[in-house]
Design a protein around this motif. Structure first.
Motif, PDB file in Angstrom:
ATOM      1  N   VAL A 170     -21.990 -31.956  29.676  1.00 17.37           N
ATOM      2  CA  VAL A 170     -22.435 -31.947  28.290  1.00 17.37           C
ATOM      3  C   VAL A 170     -21.980 -30.649  27.633  1.00 17.37           C
ATOM      4  CG1 VAL A 170     -24.408 -32.080  26.732  1.00 17.37           C
ATOM      5  CG2 VAL A 170     -24.434 -33.349  28.890  1.00 17.37           C
ATOM      6  N   GLN A 221     -24.642 -41.524  22.504  1.00 17.54           N
ATOM      7  CA  GLN A 221     -25.859 -40.846  22.060  1.00 17.54           C
ATOM      8  C   GLN A 221     -26.103 -39.529  22.799  1.00 17.54           C
ATOM      9  OE1 GLN A 221     -27.216 -41.724  19.503  1.00 17.54           O
ATOM     10  NE2 GLN A 221     -27.168 -43.929  19.246  1.00 17.54           N
ATOM     11  N   ASN A 223     -25.070 -36.751  22.102  1.00 21.80           N
ATOM     12  CA  ASN A 223     -25.321 -35.687  21.122  1.00 21.80           C
ATOM     13  C   ASN A 223     -26.804 -35.557  20.801  1.00 21.80           C
ATOM     14  OD1 ASN A 223     -25.099 -38.294  19.714  1.00 21.80           O
ATOM     15  ND2 ASN A 223     -25.382 -37.086  17.861  1.00 21.80           N
ATOM     16  N   GLN A 224     -27.593 -36.636  21.060  1.00 22.72           N
ATOM     17  CA  GLN A 224     -29.042 -36.552  20.838  1.00 22.72           C
ATOM     18  C   GLN A 224     -29.640 -35.441  21.702  1.00 22.72           C
ATOM     19  OE1 GLN A 224     -31.043 -38.440  18.836  1.00 22.72           O
ATOM     20  NE2 GLN A 224     -29.769 -40.176  18.264  1.00 22.72           N
ATOM     21  N   THR A 226     -28.007 -32.721  22.962  1.00 23.77           N
ATOM     22  CA  THR A 226     -27.559 -31.390  22.535  1.00 23.77           C
ATOM     23  C   THR A 226     -28.254 -30.971  21.240  1.00 23.77           C
ATOM     24  OG1 THR A 226     -25.638 -32.414  21.458  1.00 23.77           O
ATOM     25  CG2 THR A 226     -25.339 -31.578  23.687  1.00 23.77           C
ATOM     26  N   GLU A 227     -28.502 -31.912  20.338  1.00 20.53           N
ATOM     27  CA  GLU A 227     -29.220 -31.581  19.102  1.00 20.53           C
ATOM     28  C   GLU A 227     -30.642 -31.115  19.406  1.00 20.53           C
ATOM     29  OE1 GLU A 227     -29.086 -34.922  16.534  1.00 20.53           O
ATOM     30  OE2 GLU A 227     -26.909 -34.793  16.212  1.00 20.53           O
TER      31      GLU A 227
END
Length: 262
Positions: A170, A221, A223-224, A226-227
């Motif tokens: 990631v 998804q 990026n969910q 990392t956000e």
């Protein structure tokens, strides 16, 4: 870790319990078991994968990156997402197998109260489960029925050679090295596309294809995670986020209801 206590009309008739307030109990849970029946609700919010438990593949939603912290739980216990996996919503209750293999309703001992002036009753004056507890039991029974279907689908995917190790890395940005997440498995798209027509039809006939395609589609998804990792870093630095939590990640679906189909 919860200490589960089997509920008994004779032993707990006068006991009360503390209902769940938020999801702090899952703050160190990096994955959550998922059900076939909720795939369409999970896909907008979670990356999905598999973990291996006793030689069986268990489909899960990824909640954290370091094998410990749940990035979907706010420090105050709120869920940072528009949908809470069904497997978490029954707490502080669960179903467990008794010695005779019958399933019994259990409660986390930390939520069991002998004080009749606090919390909510477990049983009514008629000796039957209180309405809210009965509602939770019904929900857990629905989940259990679909869990068996889900496990059968995952087993078929594994037996068909479609599940492979997932060397997940990631990106973290800001010059940081990618984070490597261990112990996860995914669907091999190459193996899925190479299936013979008969094997493909068998997967379709046993309801395994939705699980396979959901896992593949859900990888967008990531990026969910990392956000949410960035959001938690903000909190740790005592910097208020620019927007309210609800506008960043949506509110949570906290109801003990779900359309599990026929």
């Amino acid at each position: 870790m919860p200490e589960w206590v089997a509920l008994s009309r004779t032993q707990h008739a006068a006991h009360h319990y503390l209902p769940r307030q938020g999801y702090a109990f899952a703050a160190e849970q990096p994955v959550a078991s998922i059900l076939l029946a909720e795939l369409n609700k999970l896909l907008p919010h979670y990356a999905l994968g598999f973990i291996k438990q006793e030689a069986r593949y268990q489909p899960v939603a990824l909640l954290g990156l370091n094998g410990r912290d749940n990035l979907y739980v706010h420090p105050d216990g709120r869920w940072l997402g528009g949908y809470v996996p069904a497997g978490l919503r029954g707490y502080p209750f669960t179903l467990a197998n008794a010695e005779d293999r019958q399933q019994v309703l259990c409660i986390d001992r930390a939520h069991l109260l002998e004080d009749e002036t606090a919390g909510e009753p477990l049983f009514g004056d008629d000796g039957q489960l209180a309405e809210r507890v009965q509602q939770t039991l019904t929900f857990l029974q629905q989940c259990e029925r679909n869990r068996q279907v889900t496990q059968a689908a995952a087993r078929l995917l594994g037996d068909s050679g479609l599940i492979e190790p997932w060397p997940l890395k990631v990106e973290r940005g800001d010059g940081q090295a990618p984070l490597e997440v261990q112990g996860l498995y995914r669907i091999s798209e190459t193996a899925l596309n190479a299936l013979e027509a008969e094997a493909f039809a068998a997967l379709r006939g046993h309801g395994a294809l939705p699980l396979a395609y959901a896992q593949l589609f859900s990888m967008g998804q990531l990026n969910q995670l990392t956000e949410r990792a960035g959001f938690h870093q903000q909190l740790q630095a005592r910097q208020a986020p620019r927007e309210p939590v609800e506008s960043l990640f949506g509110g949570d679906d906290d109801e003990l209801t779900f359309d599990f189909g026929d």
